[in-house]
Motif scaffolding. Structure first.
Motif, short mmCIF file in Angstrom:
data_model
loop_
_atom_site.label_atom_id
_atom_site.label_comp_id
_atom_site.label_asym_id
_atom_site.label_seq_id
_atom_site.Cartn_x
_atom_site.Cartn_y
_atom_site.Cartn_z
N HIS A 1 0.85 -1.22 -0.06
CA HIS A 1 0.10 -0.10 -0.10
C HIS A 1 0.85 1.09 -0.21
CE1 HIS A 1 -3.28 2.77 1.23
NE2 HIS A 1 -2.62 2.96 1.92
N ARG A 2 1.54 1.36 0.81
CA ARG A 2 2.58 2.36 0.72
C ARG A 2 3.25 2.39 -0.43
NH1 ARG A 2 5.66 3.26 6.86
NH2 ARG A 2 3.51 2.56 7.85
N GLU A 3 3.25 1.61 -1.22
CA GLU A 3 4.27 1.59 -2.15
C GLU A 3 4.05 2.20 -3.28
OE1 GLU A 3 7.31 1.12 -3.34
OE2 GLU A 3 7.55 1.38 -1.37
N ARG A 4 2.41 1.56 -3.08
CA ARG A 4 1.30 2.69 -4.12
C ARG A 4 0.99 3.74 -3.97
NH1 ARG A 4 -0.62 -2.91 -2.92
NH2 ARG A 4 -2.07 -1.69 -1.54
N MET A 5 1.05 3.72 -2.75
CA MET A 5 0.91 5.80 -2.22
C MET A 5 1.81 6.92 -2.77
SD MET A 5 -2.17 6.29 -1.42
CE MET A 5 -1.85 8.00 0.11
N ARG A 6 3.10 6.07 -2.53
CA ARG A 6 3.98 6.70 -2.99
C ARG A 6 4.35 6.88 -4.74
NH1 ARG A 6 7.12 3.78 0.96
NH2 ARG A 6 8.07 4.63 2.69
N GLU A 7 3.68 6.02 -5.01
CA GLU A 7 3.69 5.67 -7.03
C GLU A 7 2.96 7.05 -7.05
OE1 GLU A 7 4.74 5.02 -10.57
OE2 GLU A 7 5.77 4.58 -8.37
#
Length: 256
Positions: free
Chosen positions: A12-18
């Motif tokens: 989820h965090r990676e998707r938010m950063r992306e």
């Protein structure tokens, strides 16, 4: 080995950063912005839920950044490090606003020909203040700002000390006129009896220097109130020169 929850949160965090990389931070809702900021002090916890709880506890994102430590700590998992982090963000936001919109070194080119224009510059100096702060603004003969300084903060030091601080600075800077401003944190812009008394005393002291007190503004989060224009009778409002300057500052905004 990472747990299932840790893997899910990491994804989820990676998707938010992306998303931020692709669309910018302005694409985030308030709770999402707070969620991502908390990544840096809660590296393994689901900060989405914490962000929602912070906003629910405080009422809004700005209120989170203005909240005292004891209020922040009511939210589960907000410990000392997260509290300090949020308070630092709040102070950073306040200093940004002051330095962006109300520079410490006033521009000699700006003529403050309306109270609204002056209020726009003063308002950031009261952002997030939970205690009372009094400012004095000094002007030259063309209503250009010579100085803006804090007279008192937290609690008023007494009328005599406040009057002395303003008159001394006005004399030192060869001011031609003065405006006072203070805030009522969490309250109405209606002046107190003490506010009116201080205004009268300050006006009398400055008149002895030949420097008129043009106005005393009371600020809340959303409005300001000019004391002299609304609480003084015309014959009480100082010299004719002061009255003329006040007439020129006719664009005023009052709290409903």
């Amino acid at each position: 080995m990472a747990s299932h929850n840790e893997g899910r949160h990491a994804g989820h965090r990676e998707r938010m950063r992306e998303r931020v990389w692709q669309s910018g931070p302005s694409s985030l809702a308030d709770h999402e912005l707070l969620e991502m900021l908390l990544y840096y002090v809660q590296p393994r916890r689901d900060t989405n839920e914490t962000a929602h709880e912070l906003i629910e506890e405080c009422g809004s994102l700005p209120a989170v950044l203005e909240a005292p430590a004891e209020q922040l700590s009511r939210v589960p998992y907000i410990k000392e490090s997260a509290t300090t982090y949020l308070q630092l963000l709040g102070e950073l936001s306040r200093r940004y606003a002051v330095q962006k919109f109300s520079a410490e070194k006033p521009s000699p080119k700006i003529v403050y020909d309306s109270l609204d224009k002056l209020a726009t510059v003063l308002y950031p100096r009261f952002l997030g203040q939970s205690t009372e702060r009094m400012l004095a603004v000094l002007f030259d003969g063309q209503m250009r700002m010579l100085d803006c300084f804090t007279v008192s903060e937290g609690t008023l030091n007494g009328v005599s000390m406040t009057v002395r601080a303003v008159t001394q600075r006005a004399y030192q800077r060869n001011a031609v006129s003065v405006v006072l401003a203070h805030n009522h944190p969490g309250g109405l812009a209606t002046p107190s009896r003490e506010d009116v008394t201080l205004t009268r005393d300050m006006e009398t002291a400055l008149e002895l220097l030949g420097v008129p007190l043009i106005e005393h503004l009371v600020f809340t989060d959303h409005a300001y109130f000019p004391i002299i224009a609304n609480c003084f009778e015309p014959q009480e409002a100082g010299s004719s020169r002061a009255a003329q300057i006040r007439r020129n500052l006719s664009n005023t905004k009052k709290e409903n």
